[in-house]
Every structure is written in C-alpha cells, then in structure tokens.
Design an enzyme around this catalytic site. Structure first.
Site, PDB file in Angstrom:
ATOM      1  CB  SER A  61      27.868  35.851   8.021  1.00 53.33           C
ATOM      2  OG  SER A  61      28.909  36.211   8.911  1.00 53.33           O
ATOM      3  CD  GLU A  62      26.680  37.787  13.126  1.00 56.99           C
ATOM      4  OE1 GLU A  62      27.547  38.527  13.608  1.00 56.99           O
ATOM      5  OE2 GLU A  62      26.037  38.090  12.070  1.00 56.99           O
TER       6      GLU A  62
END
Length: 262
Positions: free
Chosen positions: A135-136
């Site tokens: 999800s960065e």
C-alpha cells in the site's frame, strides 16, 4: 527471552513469535523492528527450536508501518531515514535467512511491511479474512525494503501491478499468486499451521537448513556446469553426515528418526 513488543511462546521445538501491539494492529515502529530482529537472532541460535511461527495478536497480523512513526521519520533528514530503513531491511533479512523453517500465520491485515513479513517467511498460511497489500504508493513512498521478498513470492510481473495499484489482495487471490501457500477458513487456521508444523518436525534439522541454502544458491540462476557441480557437492557432503546416516537407517529400520519427538 523478554521483549517490549513481541512475545515468544514455546511448545517443545516450536516457537511462536507473537507481535504484540494489538492496539495499532501490530504496526512497525523502531521498537518492534528491534524486538523482531533480536528475537529472530535468539531463536535461530537456539538449537532446541525446530520451527518458528510468526503471528500477530489482536485483529491483524501486521498493518505495516506505524504512520506516526513514518511521519516523524519523514520530518528527519535523509541520513536518519536511511538508518531507519536499514534497520527495517536488516530485520526482514534476519527473518528471511533464519536457518530453520519459518511460517507466517496470517489473519486480518498484512499490509505494507506486514506483507513483507509474510513474504520473508518460508511458508505462509492465510485465514480467509486475511488481506494483503503493498500500500506504500498511497502514502507517496514505495515498498522498497520488502521488495526482495514480495517479488520472490509473487513474481516480477505481478509486482508491477500491485506495487503501483496498492490493491487489496484477499486470501484466495494471495494463494493464486503464490504469496500464501494455503488459504483456509478462519477457524481452521491454527489446525492448518499445526499440520504444516508437524510435517516440518519430521525432517532433519540440518537437512532443512541445507535445503534453504540450496534454494538460495540455485534459484534464478541459469543451468550451468558450475550449478550442476555445486548441487552434486551439496548432496555428497550431506550424505556422509550423522544426520543423513541416522535418517536412512531409521527409514530402513522402519522406526522414527532420532530427531522426531515421539
């Protein structure tokens, strides 16, 4: 072994390493990274430990980085950020290179660094409510420290998609991608983990360690004379060890090997 953010429980030769920050879904901060690193080193050095299970207390396996910790890191200079990143990268490598089998017991969220932990373990068993994601990019960063392990698990092609979209990956899809070895009903998660643990306990400890080294030596290398010779040398050196002699004698004698807990 006593740690601030992790708990180690022993059951014979099996050690379960519980991440214990349930109030923040076992999100990483500097202390959890340090504790995981230290616990992995200690368990790897303990000859009485045969298998390590990594698990999370509370509703999640691990929701990745603690956002308050990440925000503070972002306000620091590049040198401080590099030092923090190296501690995270070092912890993941310590886990990935343990000499004994490791299993990720994944329930709930395994996001960002949590997905990295699951990928760094040798085996991943996911409950049906598990959710994975890199999800960065949603926070303007990249899944950098976890990338060697995630790409190893899902492959380069899939990484191009999920590193950029940050899509959630459910347990069924995780199994399709190869991230999870199995996806099971939530109430069957512990039974499946035990089933895999029991299978691991039948193997010779030194041969399992050698098997992990073999994979690292052979994976992604073209077939060559050097690779063929290396594989031959590895089996030749193991055949003459006491463990191999015991294993073969036990099989021929139709009895459990000495390392099997009867």
């Amino acid at each position: 072994m006593s740690y601030e953010t992790v708990e180690v429980l022993r059951d014979g030769g099996v050690a379960t390493l519980w991440m214990n920050r349930p109030e923040v879904h076992n999100a990483f901060n500097a202390q959890l990274i340090a504790d995981l690193s230290a616990a992995c080193r200690a368990l790897d050095a303990d000859a009485s430990v045969r298998v390590v299970v990594l698990a999370g207390r509370g509703k999640s396996f691990s929701a990745g980085a603690d956002l308050n910790w990440m925000k503070a890191a972002g306000e620091a200079g590049e040198a401080e950020n590099f030092a923090d990143a190296m501690k995270l990268a070092g912890m993941l490598r310590t886990l990935a290179e343990m000499s004994k089998p490791t299993i990720a017991r994944v329930h709930g969220a395994a996001l960002g660094g949590g997905m990295g932990l699951a990928s760094a373990c040798d085996i991943c068993i996911a409950g049906e409510r598990a959710l994975f994601a890199t999800s960065e990019v949603k926070f303007g960063i990249i899944p950098s420290a976890i990338s060697p392990y995630v790409i190893r698990a899902i492959g380069e092609r899939q990484a191009y998609r999920y590193f950029q979209t940050a899509e959630r990956i459910d347990a069924r899809r995780a199994a399709e991608l190869g991230l999870a070895h199995e996806a099971v009903a939530s109430d069957a998660l512990d039974a499946k983990v035990k089933e895999v643990v029991d299978a691991l306990l039948l193997g010779g400890p030194k041969s399992q360690s050698a098997a992990k080294e073999l994979i690292r030596a052979v994976a992604n290398r073209p077939l060559s004379d050097a690779v063929v010779e290396d594989t031959a040398r590895r089996i030749a050196s193991l055949r003459v060890t006491p463990e191999a002699r015991e294993g073969l004698d036990a099989f021929l004698s139709k009895r459990p090997a000495a390392w099997v807990d009867n």
